[in-house]
Structure formats: C-alpha cells, structure tokens
Write a protein that holds these residues in place. Structure first.
Motif, PDB file in Angstrom:
ATOM      1  N   VAL A 205       0.837  -1.200   0.000  1.00 38.77           N
ATOM      2  CA  VAL A 205       0.000   0.000   0.000  1.00 38.77           C
ATOM      3  C   VAL A 205       0.871   1.249   0.000  1.00 38.77           C
ATOM      4  N   PHE A 206       1.961   1.228   0.761  1.00 38.53           N
ATOM      5  CA  PHE A 206       2.875   2.370   0.766  1.00 38.53           C
ATOM      6  C   PHE A 206       3.503   2.575  -0.611  1.00 38.53           C
ATOM      7  N   LEU A 207       3.974   1.494  -1.229  1.00 42.44           N
ATOM      8  CA  LEU A 207       4.569   1.604  -2.565  1.00 42.44           C
ATOM      9  C   LEU A 207       3.542   2.086  -3.588  1.00 42.44           C
ATOM     10  N   PHE A 208       2.312   1.623  -3.462  1.00 42.30           N
ATOM     11  CA  PHE A 208       1.247   2.080  -4.350  1.00 42.30           C
ATOM     12  C   PHE A 208       1.067   3.595  -4.210  1.00 42.30           C
ATOM     13  N   GLY A 209       1.123   4.093  -2.995  1.00 49.29           N
ATOM     14  CA  GLY A 209       1.003   5.531  -2.766  1.00 49.29           C
ATOM     15  C   GLY A 209       2.155   6.316  -3.369  1.00 49.29           C
ATOM     16  N   VAL A 210       3.373   5.775  -3.251  1.00 47.22           N
ATOM     17  CA  VAL A 210       4.538   6.449  -3.832  1.00 47.22           C
ATOM     18  C   VAL A 210       4.421   6.484  -5.359  1.00 47.22           C
ATOM     19  N   ILE A 211       4.033   5.360  -5.952  1.00 49.24           N
ATOM     20  CA  ILE A 211       3.855   5.306  -7.410  1.00 49.24           C
ATOM     21  C   ILE A 211       2.766   6.280  -7.841  1.00 49.24           C
ATOM     22  N   ALA A 212       1.683   6.341  -7.079  1.00 53.23           N
ATOM     23  CA  ALA A 212       0.598   7.267  -7.405  1.00 53.23           C
ATOM     24  C   ALA A 212       1.089   8.709  -7.381  1.00 53.23           C
ATOM     25  N   GLN A 213       1.938   9.059  -6.409  1.00 49.29           N
ATOM     26  CA  GLN A 213       2.452  10.428  -6.352  1.00 49.29           C
ATOM     27  C   GLN A 213       3.297  10.763  -7.573  1.00 49.29           C
ATOM     28  N   PHE A 214       4.079   9.807  -8.045  1.00 52.26           N
ATOM     29  CA  PHE A 214       4.868  10.057  -9.248  1.00 52.26           C
ATOM     30  C   PHE A 214       3.972  10.158 -10.481  1.00 52.26           C
ATOM     31  N   LEU A 215       2.935   9.334 -10.545  1.00 47.62           N
ATOM     32  CA  LEU A 215       2.021   9.397 -11.683  1.00 47.62           C
ATOM     33  C   LEU A 215       1.252  10.704 -11.720  1.00 47.62           C
ATOM     34  N   TYR A 216       0.924  11.250 -10.555  1.00 43.69           N
ATOM     35  CA  TYR A 216       0.208  12.524 -10.515  1.00 43.69           C
ATOM     36  C   TYR A 216       1.042  13.658 -11.113  1.00 43.69           C
ATOM     37  N   ARG A 217       2.344  13.500 -11.098  1.00 41.42           N
ATOM     38  CA  ARG A 217       3.215  14.555 -11.625  1.00 41.42           C
ATOM     39  C   ARG A 217       3.343  14.519 -13.147  1.00 41.42           C
ATOM     40  N   ILE A 218       2.891  13.446 -13.774  1.00 42.74           N
ATOM     41  CA  ILE A 218       2.962  13.328 -15.234  1.00 42.74           C
ATOM     42  C   ILE A 218       1.717  13.970 -15.834  1.00 42.74           C
ATOM     43  N   PRO A 219       1.900  14.960 -16.661  1.00 42.97           N
ATOM     44  CA  PRO A 219       0.709  15.583 -17.253  1.00 42.97           C
ATOM     45  C   PRO A 219       0.069  14.653 -18.297  1.00 42.97           C
ATOM     46  N   VAL A 220      -1.223  14.446 -18.167  1.00 38.32           N
ATOM     47  CA  VAL A 220      -1.954  13.633 -19.134  1.00 38.32           C
ATOM     48  C   VAL A 220      -2.825  14.571 -19.951  1.00 38.32           C
ATOM     49  N   PRO A 221      -2.591  14.635 -21.253  1.00 36.27           N
ATOM     50  CA  PRO A 221      -3.360  15.567 -22.077  1.00 36.27           C
ATOM     51  C   PRO A 221      -4.798  15.087 -22.268  1.00 36.27           C
ATOM     52  N   ALA A 222      -5.654  16.034 -22.556  1.00 36.31           N
ATOM     53  CA  ALA A 222      -7.020  15.678 -22.921  1.00 36.31           C
ATOM     54  C   ALA A 222      -6.977  14.950 -24.256  1.00 36.31           C
ATOM     55  N   GLU A 223      -8.012  14.177 -24.551  1.00 38.13           N
ATOM     56  CA  GLU A 223      -7.985  13.342 -25.753  1.00 38.13           C
ATOM     57  C   GLU A 223      -7.849  14.175 -27.030  1.00 38.13           C
ATOM     58  N   GLY A 224      -8.431  15.356 -27.067  1.00 37.25           N
ATOM     59  CA  GLY A 224      -8.341  16.201 -28.246  1.00 37.25           C
ATOM     60  C   GLY A 224      -6.941  16.748 -28.476  1.00 37.25           C
TER      61      GLY A 224
END
Length: 176
Positions: free
Chosen positions: A92-111
C-alpha cells in the motif's frame, strides 16, 4: 505485549526501523503513527513535497524518509501481530509512492493528443500512434479511488487484536 507510552513506542520504532519481522502491539503502532505522521505532514507542508521537481528540498526528503521507515516497519509488524499478511502494508505504501509520481505526469485531454509527439532516439513519433492513451486515462482516473481505501483498510486492520498462534493444535481443535 504490554501497553507502551509514546516515548517507549517511538524508541522501539526507531530502533526497529529496518526490522520488518516480529510483532508490534497496537499501542506501539498507534503511538508511532499518531506522532510521526503529523510530523511528516508538517515537514512536507513547511518545506514542500519531497521529490517535487528540480527544486526539491533534499533535507525535507531525507527527514520524511527517516520518519517513513519506522512507520512502515511498525505497520508491517502490527499486521503480523493481528494475523494479516505482513507485506500488505508495504504494498500500500509503494502504491502511494507510485501514485504520487504518476500525478506529476501531465496527461493531455484526448483532443490534445494529436498535437503531441514523443522523441525516441533519432525518431519522432506522434503520441496518437502509441495507442496507450485509454489505458493511461483509466489509471489516472482510478488511482485515487484505489490507494486511499487500501490505506484505510491497513489502518483498520491495525485495530485488530493480537492473534496468538496456537501451539500444535490437534485435529479435533482444527475441525471445530
């Protein structure tokens, strides 16, 4: 295990920061988490989130890791003491760390996907040809809804009473 006060719980937790085996009492777990978690949150609020880019404060990162290690170790020992799989807390801790790194990656809108490209060595590939957008969008959309309930589950499991193993139960005790 005997009830502990805050000082003895913190001493035990810091002494066993790298010990993920054995058991931890409920008082050791809750005193450690009740004191170290707010301290870590205050440090992150005061100095900024660790590893938050090129201006990350190394001191805040080191202190936060120094506070996180005893918390994770006491969490794994507490789950063992409650009769739960020990590595659930670490996952669960590792999942949280991975989630924090993923939140920093900008995901563009589909358009906006058609206008983006990715550079691979000497070749530029339009992002729309990569084909991973729907998967990434799902990961980013469900990440908060998975991590938080898992963390709450671990905290609830830490409330379970100590489970003492029965020494060599005979067949009649197992069948009952």
């Amino acid at each position: 295990m005997d009830e502990m006060g805050p000082v003895s719980a913190l001493e035990m937790s810091f002494r066993k920061s790298f010990d993920f085996s054995g058991r931890a009492s409920r008082s050791e777990f809750w005193w450690t988490w009740g004191l170290l978690y707010p301290a870590a949150m205050l440090i992150m609020l005061w100095r900024g989130l660790p590893t938050s880019g090129p201006n990350a404060d190394i001191l805040a990162t080191v202190i936060t890791i120094a506070l996180a290690l005893p918390m994770i170790a006491v969490g794994t020992r507490r789950l063992v003491d409650a009769g739960v799989w020990r590595w659930l807390f670490v996952l669960v801790f590792l999942f949280g760390v991975i989630a924090q790194f993923l939140y920093r990656i900008p995901v563009p809108a589909e358009g906006e996907l058609q206008n983006l490209s990715v550079q691979f060595d000497d070749k530029t590939v339009p992002a729309s040809e990569l084909g991973h957008y729907p998967f990434l969008r799902v990961v980013f959309d469900i990440m908060p809804w998975i991590g938080r309930p898992l963390a709450i589950l671990c905290l609830l499991l830490a409330l379970l009473p100590t489970r003492r193993p029965t020494p060599n139960p005979n067949l009649s005790e197992v069948l009952q």
